[in-house]
Design an enzyme around this catalytic site. Structure first.
Site, mmCIF file in Angstrom:
data_model
loop_
_atom_site.group_PDB
_atom_site.id
_atom_site.type_symbol
_atom_site.label_atom_id
_atom_site.label_comp_id
_atom_site.label_asym_id
_atom_site.label_seq_id
_atom_site.Cartn_x
_atom_site.Cartn_y
_atom_site.Cartn_z
ATOM 1 N N ASP A 233 -24.309 -12.522 -69.880
ATOM 2 C CA ASP A 233 -25.617 -11.995 -70.250
ATOM 3 C C ASP A 233 -25.604 -11.277 -71.593
ATOM 4 O O ASP A 233 -24.555 -10.800 -72.059
ATOM 5 C CB ASP A 233 -26.102 -10.993 -69.195
ATOM 6 C CG ASP A 233 -26.500 -11.658 -67.891
ATOM 7 O OD1 ASP A 233 -26.248 -12.870 -67.730
ATOM 8 O OD2 ASP A 233 -27.055 -10.954 -67.026
ATOM 9 N N ASP A 234 -26.797 -11.158 -72.178
ATOM 10 C CA ASP A 234 -27.114 -10.271 -73.312
ATOM 11 C C ASP A 234 -26.733 -10.797 -74.683
ATOM 12 O O ASP A 234 -27.030 -10.158 -75.688
ATOM 13 C CB ASP A 234 -26.506 -8.865 -73.142
ATOM 14 C CG ASP A 234 -27.097 -8.111 -71.978
ATOM 15 O OD1 ASP A 234 -28.006 -8.664 -71.321
ATOM 16 O OD2 ASP A 234 -26.661 -6.980 -71.707
ATOM 17 N N HIS B 288 -34.810 -7.392 -73.089
ATOM 18 C CA HIS B 288 -34.207 -6.776 -71.912
ATOM 19 C C HIS B 288 -35.031 -5.656 -71.271
ATOM 20 O O HIS B 288 -34.487 -4.637 -70.867
ATOM 21 C CB HIS B 288 -32.820 -6.235 -72.291
ATOM 22 C CG HIS B 288 -31.846 -6.186 -71.138
ATOM 23 N ND1 HIS B 288 -31.932 -5.257 -70.123
ATOM 24 C CD2 HIS B 288 -30.754 -6.937 -70.862
ATOM 25 C CE1 HIS B 288 -30.929 -5.441 -69.268
ATOM 26 N NE2 HIS B 288 -30.209 -6.463 -69.696
ATOM 27 N N HIS C 241 -20.746 -10.042 -69.343
ATOM 28 C CA HIS C 241 -21.537 -9.866 -70.568
ATOM 29 C C HIS C 241 -20.676 -10.234 -71.774
ATOM 30 O O HIS C 241 -19.586 -9.671 -71.952
ATOM 31 C CB HIS C 241 -22.005 -8.410 -70.706
ATOM 32 C CG HIS C 241 -22.914 -7.969 -69.601
ATOM 33 N ND1 HIS C 241 -22.447 -7.601 -68.356
ATOM 34 C CD2 HIS C 241 -24.271 -7.856 -69.559
ATOM 35 C CE1 HIS C 241 -23.483 -7.270 -67.590
ATOM 36 N NE2 HIS C 241 -24.589 -7.412 -68.291
#
Length: 481
Positions: free
Chosen positions: A305-306, A360, A447
């Protein structure tokens, strides 16, 4: 991504409906944290032309996030070679806001349903010639009132100096500038004239409220005041735009260059950096479709993620290619816009690209229109980078409800193995968590913005491969079960 509620992604396969199309380009309207480009309750036009962040050499997006159940936050700001003083100013402000969020309010802040989050997002206003301008938008849902605030940061490449918003106006012209602002503010509903005089007469208060100024595409100066800055909080955020012909005589030398670079941008940005680091993008190519049959062999889906993060994600792609492993990347739209070449490399190597919203926010705190804006804008950025729109999304913090599901056709994906890599920045700990908890058909949350998480991947791949596991994308896992 809530850590206190772990729901296997394979349970979430429902069809969803799309309510709105992406309404802006790679930059678009000012990015309120989750507010779909709206400052306060009314729509406001973008103060500048659309900026393509991928054209900024050496750009790095500084991301941080936490899924701690009582303290969820996500922050981002750009780090541009040559503008180190401006980067330091943004970092200082972000860290101060995080400290305040964590101390006291963070532990107890809740609306009775979910913990309240902090979101700090960025928008590049100008990146041209020797001028760089950035706006940070903060949504602190634990703060009083709306918790929404904005601030602009400016860098003067010619002088090699960071400038505040008020630095756009020449010191000798500030009285005339302030007088023009007051004339336009007085008489507006909710604006207190006496309060306004007191605020503008005090240097410290004046600098605090005049912290968001940027030029419009036709050279006007747009001054934005946060809720309660110049009147009663109920009046909301207030914006004043002074036309170019009026404001130009009051501008500082830097202000005039910033105005010129906004109206007529130069073809490139040059802040005098001695070195702009360039990250080599991996060129790994997957050979054909994945023929792994997860009914017959043990499969696991690694998800990240991210990202993308310029250097970390590139390193991760090399690790995955070395082990012929595939993964699913749930990307943030603002990072896709900054590094489309990395996203293309992810897809080219046989990995899956998913949607993780633009910046986010907790989607369950947004309106249906805001949810659609966050997801649609990100899907458009992914399609522009790869030629293919995503089919999956991961809701930030794992926060999803019926309203979120109804706002998109994307299929939600959660996880059953949480590495908590945001909490434990140690490669060995992250690797052992995955190795100990992974089971057949697991979906693992990691992440790729954390170097330590990326460093854990080789050990994960070696150990689980030796145990007979195959690494596949989420969609492949679903399709073959």
């Amino acid at each position: 991504m809530r850590t206190h509620t772990l729901v296997p992604s394979l349970l979430l396969l429902g069809a969803l409906s799309l309510t709105a199309a992406c309404s802006s380009g790679s930059d678009g309207s000012p990015d309120v944290a989750g507010a779909g480009g709206r400052h306060g309750s009314a729509a406001t036009p973008s103060p500048v032309r659309s900026i393509d962040p991928s054209e900024i050499k050496g750009l790095r997006i500084v991301n941080d996030s936490s899924e701690q159940s009582s303290c969820p936050f996500a922050t981002s700001y750009p780090d541009v070679p040559g503008a180190e003083a401006m980067t330091a100013a943004m970092k200082k402000d972000v860290e101060k806001l995080l400290t305040g969020f964590r101390s006291g309010r963070c532990e107890g802040g809740t609306d009775g349903a979910r913990p309240l989050d902090l979101n700090i997002s960025h928008q590049i206003l100008v990146a041209s010639g020797d001028v760089l301008g950035v706006r940070l938008t903060t949504q602190d849902r634990n703060a009083a009132g709306s918790g929404l605030s904005t601030k602009t940061y400016w860098y003067d490449g010619k002088a090699g100096a960071y400038r505040t918003a008020l630095g756009l106006v020449a010191e000798g012209s500030r009285d005339a500038f302030l007088s023009a602002l007051k004339d336009r503010l007085k008489g507006r509903e909710g604006v207190d004239a006496a309060f306004l005089d007191d605020t503008f007469s005090d240097p410290a208060s004046r600098a605090a409220v005049l912290d968001d100024m940027a030029f419009t595409a036709d050279g006007g100066l747009r001054v934005a005041f946060d809720r309660g800055d110049v009147g009663v909080p109920a009046a909301g955020a207030v914006t004043v735009t002074l036309p170019g012909e009026e404001v130009t005589p009051w501008l500082s030398a830097f202000g005039k260059r910033a105005q010129r670079q906004t109206v007529t941008p130069s073809p490139s940005l040059d802040l005098g950096a001695t070195h702009a680091p360039t990250q080599a993008v991996p060129t790994h190519t997957a050979s054909g479709d994945d023929d792994t049959d997860c009914k017959k062999v043990r499969c696991v889906a690694l998800t990240f993620d991210d990202g993308p993060a310029a250097s970390e994600t590139a390193t991760l792609l090399t690790y995955l290619a070395q082990h012929k492993a595939r993964a699913t990347f749930f990307t943030l739209g603002q990072n896709v816009a900054a590094h489309p070449d990395v996203v293309r490399a992810e897809a080219r190597a046989g990995n899956e690209i998913g949607n993780h919203s633009w910046n986010h926010p907790d989607l369950t705190k947004l309106t249906p229109e805001q949810i659609a804006y966050q997801l649609n804008r990100t899907s458009a950025a992914i399609k522009a980078a790869t030629g293919k729109a995503p089919t999956l999304f991961r809701p930030p913090y794992g926060a999803v409800n019926a309203q979120v599901k109804a706002a998109t056709t994307l299929s939600p994906v959660l996880w059953d193995v949480d590495t908590e890599d945001w909490k434990y920045p140690d490669a060995g700990t992250v690797a052992q968590t995955v190795i100990a908890k992974a089971r057949r058909n697991s979906v693992v949350l990691m992440h790729d913005i954390h170097p330590t998480s990326v460093a854990a991947v080789p050990q994960i791949l070696r150990t689980l491969t030796a145990r007979g596991y195959h690494f596949v994308t989420v969609s492949h896992l679903r399709a073959t079960l």
